[in-house]
Design a protein around this motif. Structure first.
Motif, PDB file in Angstrom:
ATOM      1  N   CYS A 157       0.836  -1.212   0.000  1.00 32.92           N
ATOM      2  CA  CYS A 157       0.000   0.000   0.000  1.00 32.92           C
ATOM      3  C   CYS A 157       0.862   1.249   0.000  1.00 32.92           C
ATOM      4  N   THR A 172       3.841   1.832  -1.158  1.00 33.23           N
ATOM      5  CA  THR A 172       4.395   2.119  -2.479  1.00 33.23           C
ATOM      6  C   THR A 172       3.299   2.589  -3.416  1.00 33.23           C
ATOM      7  N   TYR A 173       2.143   1.918  -3.333  1.00 32.97           N
ATOM      8  CA  TYR A 173       1.016   2.235  -4.207  1.00 32.97           C
ATOM      9  C   TYR A 173       0.566   3.683  -3.990  1.00 32.97           C
ATOM     10  N   ALA A 174       0.490   4.107  -2.741  1.00 31.40           N
ATOM     11  CA  ALA A 174      -0.014   5.451  -2.450  1.00 31.40           C
ATOM     12  C   ALA A 174       1.117   6.466  -2.314  1.00 31.40           C
ATOM     13  N   GLY A 175       2.356   6.048  -2.580  1.00 30.24           N
ATOM     14  CA  GLY A 175       3.470   6.982  -2.521  1.00 30.24           C
ATOM     15  C   GLY A 175       3.767   7.480  -1.120  1.00 30.24           C
ATOM     16  N   LYS A 206       6.008   7.240   2.398  1.00 32.61           N
ATOM     17  CA  LYS A 206       7.266   6.714   2.917  1.00 32.61           C
ATOM     18  C   LYS A 206       7.286   6.858   4.426  1.00 32.61           C
ATOM     19  N   GLU A 242       0.337   5.512 -11.560  1.00 36.33           N
ATOM     20  CA  GLU A 242       0.899   4.296 -10.971  1.00 36.33           C
ATOM     21  C   GLU A 242       1.920   3.718 -11.951  1.00 36.33           C
ATOM     22  N   VAL A 279       4.123   5.640  -8.791  1.00 34.81           N
ATOM     23  CA  VAL A 279       4.239   7.038  -8.407  1.00 34.81           C
ATOM     24  C   VAL A 279       5.506   7.653  -9.014  1.00 34.81           C
ATOM     25  N   HIS A 303       7.938  12.191  -4.766  1.00 30.67           N
ATOM     26  CA  HIS A 303       8.640  11.892  -3.503  1.00 30.67           C
ATOM     27  C   HIS A 303       9.493  13.071  -3.066  1.00 30.67           C
TER      28      HIS A 303
END
Lengths: 131, 342
Positions: A110, A112-115, A117, B148, B150, B155
């Motif tokens: 999840c 990674t999917y939703a960005g 960290k 997708e 991302v 980031h």
């Protein structure tokens, strides 16, 4: 229409820029996320619906209470009345990871999917993964 | 009055979307309205630009505030009075990215005397630039839900924006800044009498709508909390052209649908409002023309090519006899003799 070339170039650039998310997604299939579920335990610390949106808050509170106030016991709060509220140790590695054994197949999916960290792993040692 | 109308309109939008969510019109709220909004936005925007491009510019009217290009020993101010396309583009770049002309903003005060006093006023510039850049960062940050996998720049933006590492989910500085700056821009219109006098519903409504979008977003992220994975499934589905309505948004899904509806409203409202300054800044003849009228003749495009220049000599030829008869002075006399001082 005056300055046809410049205006049309501008309009085309604008449309490409504004529809960027469509282009960036082009040719990639829309997949549903599959998380690895715990083998034995059927119930989480709190109801799953609540956990989906609230687990980060819970972990943050656990961190503060356990580390700073040394309160290490947790009783479920968000189950409906009449539910036999269980007691847990406030611990990411001993409680959460005890059931969700694989960080890569659970947490990271999840995040990674939703960005997202999360900074859990700046202090905690991530579990060794045998895939 | 205009303020009240705008406020009611925004509350109306919130109420409509909330009720649609209650009734369960998720497909309408989550798929049909967003797609329609994007189409209206792109179509309307293009239409407005083409419409502007069809209007002739009769005169060369760049606004300048510097020495135009002249003799080689007179210093040319290339930014304030651009004479080539390159210089125009440089000036336009600074205008679009740093609001250079707004930086010169002044305010007028009537002091005792009575005396008018003009003083520099940078606050509108500061508010404007902070608002626009913040808005851009927030839109780009949303790419984590649009695309997708991302994209990498998201980031970077998030780590800068969430630098303070307060609260969970991580507190974004832009979330606070946009609420503060939109509030400032709103209060400015209410408090300064001259500005209030010229403010219409069309000025208050977009501010309140953007404020409502920011507040619903903040509510959704920090307080009511929806399942972000469900949100991404829906939004990414829209952008991947395979729309889905996930059922795992959680019990507070309504706040997400309200947020999405308000954003769709903004997109639909955009092409028909003053927000078109986004495209309009590039179309303004006071900004996009070079100040080179001494080098190139600017032909008024609506001149009829069939109407030829008519000199005074030709005019006198046409009316010489009549003019003579009423005693008007002539360059050439009727018999062809020069009329001089006699």
């Amino acid at each position: 229409m005056y300055n046809k070339k410049a205006v049309l170039a501008g309009v085309v650039a604008f449309i490409i820029l504004m529809t960027a998310p469509f282009w960036l997604n082009a040719g990639r299939e829309h997949k549903k996320l599959e998380l690895e579920k715990p083998q034995f335990e059927k119930e989480c610390v709190e109801p799953i619906k609540w956990m989906r949106a609230g687990h980060m808050q819970l972990l943050d509170n656990w961190r503060n209470e356990a580390v700073r106030e040394s309160k290490r016991d947790y009783t479920s709060e968000h189950f409906k009345a009449g539910h036999d509220n269980k007691k847990f140790k406030k611990s990411l590695t001993l409680t959460c990871l005890d059931c969700h054994k694989n960080k890569k197949k659970f947490c990271d999916k999840c995040h990674t999917y939703a960005g997202v960290k999360p900074y859990c792993w700046e202090c905690h040692v991530a579990p060794e993964e045998k895939i | 009055m205009s303020m009240l109308v705008s406020l009611i309109a925004v509350f109306g939008l919130v109420a409509v979307s909330y009720m649609m969510e209650l009734v369960g019109l998720h497909t309408v709220l989550g798929i049909i309205i967003p797609y329609t909004a994007v189409l209206v936005f792109l179509g309307g925007f293009t239409y407005r630009i083409i419409d502007w491009a069809r209007s002739p510019v009769p005169f060369k009217i760049p606004t300048t505030c510097g020495q135009q290009e002249s003799l080689s020993w007179i210093k040319h101010n290339k930014l304030e009075s651009p004479s080539t396309t390159g210089q125009v583009m440089a000036r336009m770049f600074l205008e679009v990215f740093f609001f250079r002309s707004l930086f010169r903003n002044t305010k007028t005060d009537a002091t005792e005397g009575p005396r008018l006093l003009y003083t520099s006023d940078k606050f509108l510039w500061l508010g404007g630039i902070v608002f626009h850049w913040t808005f851009l960062v927030i839109v780009l940050r949303h790419f984590r839900l649009f695309v997708e996998p991302v994209p990498g720049f998201v980031h970077l933006l998030e780590s800068v924006d969430g630098f303070i590492q307060l609260t969970l989910p991580t507190f974004y500085m832009t979330d606070m800044v946009i609420v503060l700056v939109v509030t400032y821009l709103f209060i400015r219109r209410v408090v300064i009498p001259q500005v209030k006098y010229i403010s219409l519903a069309a000025d208050f409504f977009p501010l309140l709508l953007i404020l409502a979008i920011a507040l619903t977003g903040i509510l959704m992220r920090y307080i009511l909390k929806v399942n972000i994975v469900g949100v991404k499934e829906l939004v990414h589905g829209l952008f991947a052209l395979s729309p889905v309505i996930p059922d795992n948004l959680g019990s507070t899904a309504y706040i997400f649908y309200i947020h999405l509806f308000l954003v769709s409203s903004l997109l639909v409202y955009f092409p028909f409002s003053k927000l078109m300054h986004m495209g309009g800044v590039f179309m303004s003849p006071t900004r996009n023309l070079p100040n080179d009228s001494r080098k190139h003749r600017h032909i008024n495009p609506w001149n009829d090519p069939n109407i030829k220049p008519h000199s005074y000599e030709a005019y006198e030829d046409d009316f010489r006899k009549v003019m003579k008869s009423v005693g008007l002075p002539l360059e050439k006399d009727v018999d062809g003799e020069e009329e001089g001082e006699k």
